[in-house]
Design a protein around this motif. Structure first.
Motif, PDB file in Angstrom:
ATOM      1  N   VAL A 101      -1.595  -9.459  -3.860  1.00  0.00           N
ATOM      2  CA  VAL A 101      -1.391  -8.322  -2.966  1.00  0.00           C
ATOM      3  C   VAL A 101      -1.471  -6.977  -3.673  1.00  0.00           C
ATOM      4  N   SER A 102      -1.042  -6.892  -4.923  1.00  0.00           N
ATOM      5  CA  SER A 102      -1.153  -5.601  -5.616  1.00  0.00           C
ATOM      6  C   SER A 102      -2.609  -5.208  -5.806  1.00  0.00           C
ATOM      7  N   ASP A 103      -3.488  -6.196  -5.987  1.00  0.00           N
ATOM      8  CA  ASP A 103      -4.919  -5.904  -6.106  1.00  0.00           C
ATOM      9  C   ASP A 103      -5.503  -5.461  -4.766  1.00  0.00           C
ATOM     10  N   THR A 104      -5.112  -6.134  -3.684  1.00  0.00           N
ATOM     11  CA  THR A 104      -5.601  -5.722  -2.360  1.00  0.00           C
ATOM     12  C   THR A 104      -5.141  -4.303  -2.037  1.00  0.00           C
ATOM     13  N   PRO A 143     -10.254  -6.953  -9.261  1.00  0.00           N
ATOM     14  CA  PRO A 143      -8.925  -7.551  -9.313  1.00  0.00           C
ATOM     15  C   PRO A 143      -8.405  -7.651 -10.738  1.00  0.00           C
ATOM     16  N   GLN A 144      -7.096  -7.489 -10.883  1.00  0.00           N
ATOM     17  CA  GLN A 144      -6.461  -7.506 -12.199  1.00  0.00           C
ATOM     18  C   GLN A 144      -5.522  -8.689 -12.405  1.00  0.00           C
ATOM     19  N   VAL A 145      -5.081  -9.316 -11.325  1.00  0.00           N
ATOM     20  CA  VAL A 145      -4.069 -10.375 -11.410  1.00  0.00           C
ATOM     21  C   VAL A 145      -4.720 -11.722 -11.131  1.00  0.00           C
ATOM     22  N   SER A 146      -4.562 -12.661 -12.040  1.00  0.00           N
ATOM     23  CA  SER A 146      -5.135 -13.997 -11.862  1.00  0.00           C
ATOM     24  C   SER A 146      -4.371 -14.768 -10.799  1.00  0.00           C
ATOM     25  N   LEU A 147      -4.997 -15.807 -10.265  1.00  0.00           N
ATOM     26  CA  LEU A 147      -4.333 -16.655  -9.278  1.00  0.00           C
ATOM     27  C   LEU A 147      -3.037 -17.220  -9.847  1.00  0.00           C
ATOM     28  N   GLU A 148      -3.086 -17.721 -11.068  1.00  0.00           N
ATOM     29  CA  GLU A 148      -1.917 -18.353 -11.666  1.00  0.00           C
ATOM     30  C   GLU A 148      -0.774 -17.355 -11.859  1.00  0.00           C
ATOM     31  N   VAL A 201       0.842  -1.201   0.000  1.00  0.00           N
ATOM     32  CA  VAL A 201       0.000   0.000   0.000  1.00  0.00           C
ATOM     33  C   VAL A 201       0.874   1.246   0.000  1.00  0.00           C
ATOM     34  N   THR A 202       1.897   1.264   0.847  1.00  0.00           N
ATOM     35  CA  THR A 202       2.806   2.410   0.932  1.00  0.00           C
ATOM     36  C   THR A 202       3.462   2.692  -0.409  1.00  0.00           C
ATOM     37  N   ASN A 246      -8.319 -13.571   1.608  1.00  0.00           N
ATOM     38  CA  ASN A 246      -6.986 -14.180   1.602  1.00  0.00           C
ATOM     39  C   ASN A 246      -5.986 -13.609   0.597  1.00  0.00           C
ATOM     40  N   THR A 247      -5.315 -12.559   1.011  1.00  0.00           N
ATOM     41  CA  THR A 247      -4.291 -11.920   0.191  1.00  0.00           C
ATOM     42  C   THR A 247      -3.013 -12.756   0.202  1.00  0.00           C
TER      43      THR A 247
END
Length: 335
Positions: A222-225, A303-308, A21-22, A181-182
């Protein structure tokens, strides 16, 4: 441009999500004050791992959200507070529940009181999908009943209710983000994905030791969170006192997650079930799946990033750390 020159304090900035976040706030042009838990090791947690140009753009302050006087001084002159400081390790909450109340409930109260006293324009409080407990309906929207199935989740429910109370009682402009769950780089091995990846890629681990592989989780990179925090801090049309889910709307079992990690790495290590890694049966949360339509409507976040893709990035991070001989960091205080 919404953040250019904005004075923003991030509590829990030295933790996993807080450091991301920072970094995003600095990239957006904000004037960031980052709270790191005071310690005797001269460490700023994961803030020390940020690139030098990012770290140089942050005013790092050490302290503790449990200290009301300190928090009152910390928030003076700030415009926005993103409150991530918390004790988060579920297993440890069974051993020391009072410490979770002190940090998660009283610490949050201190932040809310200081934000009210100094007239902050927005507070984003961090909750967790764990407050929902085992799913009664899926996907879970924000009206799903709250169930304290661990001392940790109970403490976060208390903190959430305190945020709601301050919005209702004092018109404090506070909203609650409930991340599901990040996972990603810099996460402690207390978390299941980090634990699995470390064991899979570390040559020192001959066996992959796991607990129950059947629970299903909605894993968010984490970038999406981190982007969800920024979205809620800037959105115009929010309902103060209310919660917003931050999840993907897709869930997978821990077994499926392990299979994906093995596919990415090509590992052939054996897998062993360890009873000691299981939660107490009545405390386990079997399914977490987010209904994220509310935050999409209110703040435009998705969200932009898939799990994979996220797993591949996290595997690469762990490989680099192990190759370079860096040890893990268990920053138990911050999320």
């Amino acid at each position: 441009m919404r953040y250019q020159g904005k004075k923003i304090v991030v509590t829990g900035a030295d933790g996993f999500i807080g450091s991301h976040v920072t970094a995003q706030l600095v990239a957006a042009g904000a004037q960031v004050t980052a709270l790191a838990l005071y310690n005797s090791f001269d460490s700023n947690g994961w803030l020390d791992d940020l690139p030098a140009d990012v770290r140089d753009g942050v005013n790092i302050v050490r302290g503790d959200v449990r200290d009301a006087g300190f928090v009152m001084r910390l928030l003076k002159g700030q415009e926005i507070c993103l409150h991530l400081a918390a004790l988060i390790a579920i297993p440890y909450s069974y051993e020391a529940p009072e410490s979770y109340v002190a940090t998660n409930v009283t610490g949050t109260l201190n932040v809310l009181e200081a934000a009210r006293a100094h007239g902050l324009a927005r507070v984003v409080h961090t909750s967790t999908s764990e407050v929902y407990g085992s799913a009664r309906t899926t996907p879970m929207d924000e009206s799903h009943p709250l169930q304290g199935q661990s001392p940790y989740s109970a403490s976060k429910i208390g903190a959430d209710m305190m945020a709601e109370a301050f919005a209702r009682s004092f018109d404090l402009p506070v909203v609650t983000l409930r991340p599901f769950n990040t996972f990603g780089p810099r996460q402690s091995e207390r978390a299941v994905i980090s634990s699995l990846i470390r064991q899979v890629v570390d040559p020192a681990c001959d066996v992959i030791r796991v607990g129950d592989l059947s629970p299903k989780r909605d894993f968010t990179f984490v970038s999406d969170t981190a982007a969800a925090f920024l979205a809620l801090a800037a959105a115009d049309d929010l309902a103060y006192g209310e919660a917003y889910n931050g999840g993907t709307g897709r869930f997978v079992s821990i077994q499926e997650t392990l299979d994906a990690i093995i596919a990415i790495t090509g590992s052939n290590k054996p897998v062993e079930i360890e009873a000691s890694r299981r939660r107490p049966g009545s405390s386990e949360v079997w399914e977490l799946l987010a209904d994220n339509r509310k935050i999409l409507r209110a703040a435009g976040w998705a969200p932009q990033v898939s799990l994979e893709e996220g797993l591949a990035q996290t595997v690469a991070w762990w490989k680099e750390r192990i190759t370079s001989g860096q040890t893990r960091r268990d920053i138990g205080y911050m999320r």
